[in-house]
Design a protein around this motif. Structure first.
Motif, PDB file in Angstrom:
ATOM      1  N   VAL A 112       0.850  -1.183   0.000  1.00 42.75           N
ATOM      2  CA  VAL A 112       0.000   0.000   0.000  1.00 42.75           C
ATOM      3  C   VAL A 112       0.884   1.231   0.000  1.00 42.75           C
ATOM      4  N   ALA A 113       0.283   2.363  -0.263  1.00 46.30           N
ATOM      5  CA  ALA A 113       1.044   3.612  -0.311  1.00 46.30           C
ATOM      6  C   ALA A 113       1.182   4.260   1.061  1.00 46.30           C
ATOM      7  N   ALA A 163       6.865   1.262   6.109  1.00 47.30           N
ATOM      8  CA  ALA A 163       7.940   1.173   7.104  1.00 47.30           C
ATOM      9  C   ALA A 163       7.924  -0.188   7.788  1.00 47.30           C
ATOM     10  N   LEU A 164       6.750  -0.705   8.094  1.00 49.63           N
ATOM     11  CA  LEU A 164       6.654  -2.036   8.689  1.00 49.63           C
ATOM     12  C   LEU A 164       7.132  -3.101   7.720  1.00 49.63           C
ATOM     13  N   ARG A 165       6.790  -2.938   6.457  1.00 49.05           N
ATOM     14  CA  ARG A 165       7.226  -3.904   5.445  1.00 49.05           C
ATOM     15  C   ARG A 165       8.740  -3.845   5.257  1.00 49.05           C
ATOM     16  N   ARG A 216      10.073   9.664   3.016  1.00 46.70           N
ATOM     17  CA  ARG A 216       8.913   9.506   2.123  1.00 46.70           C
ATOM     18  C   ARG A 216       7.848  10.557   2.431  1.00 46.70           C
ATOM     19  N   GLU A 217       7.597  10.797   3.711  1.00 46.34           N
ATOM     20  CA  GLU A 217       6.620  11.816   4.091  1.00 46.34           C
ATOM     21  C   GLU A 217       7.094  13.209   3.683  1.00 46.34           C
ATOM     22  N   ALA A 245       5.246  15.824   1.225  1.00 44.57           N
ATOM     23  CA  ALA A 245       4.912  17.188   1.652  1.00 44.57           C
ATOM     24  C   ALA A 245       5.502  18.204   0.690  1.00 44.57           C
ATOM     25  N   THR A 246       6.688  17.942   0.176  1.00 42.78           N
ATOM     26  CA  THR A 246       7.314  18.860  -0.769  1.00 42.78           C
ATOM     27  C   THR A 246       6.530  18.898  -2.073  1.00 42.78           C
TER      28      THR A 246
END
Length: 115
Positions: free
Chosen positions: A28-29, A35-37, A94-95, A99-100
């Motif tokens: 999933v996105a 992060a868990l994966r 990634r976040e 955001a950028t």
């Protein structure tokens, strides 16, 4: 050493179970799911280290087994810590990238600088 061996083996099974569960989930996105994966290979590596420590604790002489169990547990904890750190950095990057990209779209019609 029997107790330490059984505890290592149980912890190895739990770590392998969590790692396999993380890998079996659909991609999933969502950043936290990614992060868990990303942490799954680290969990599987820790499971192998703990299983090795458990086997040695059950099969070797007590003096040898104690040293090996300490090394295996410390290695597994260090591997999980490093993997968690890398996974958290990945999620934050990634976040920040998301955001950028959102900032660039939001600022397309204005003259202010986005942060």
């Amino acid at each position: 050493m029997v107790i330490a061996g059984v505890l290592c083996m149980c912890t190895a099974v739990a770590s392998a179970g969590f790692g396999t569960w993380s890998l079996s989930r659909s991609q999933v996105a969502d950043t936290s799911a990614l992060a868990l994966r990303a942490l799954a290979p680290t969990q599987l590596a820790a499971a192998i280290m703990l299983a090795a420590g458990g086997v040695v604790a059950l099969a070797a002489s007590p003096h040898t087994a104690l040293v090996v169990v300490i090394v295996c547990v410390a290695g597994a904890l260090g591997t999980l810590a490093a993997g968690s750190w890398q996974s958290a950095r990945f999620a934050l990057r990634r976040e920040a990238a998301g955001a950028t990209a959102g900032c660039a779209v939001a600022c397309a019609g204005c003259t202010q600088t986005c942060h």
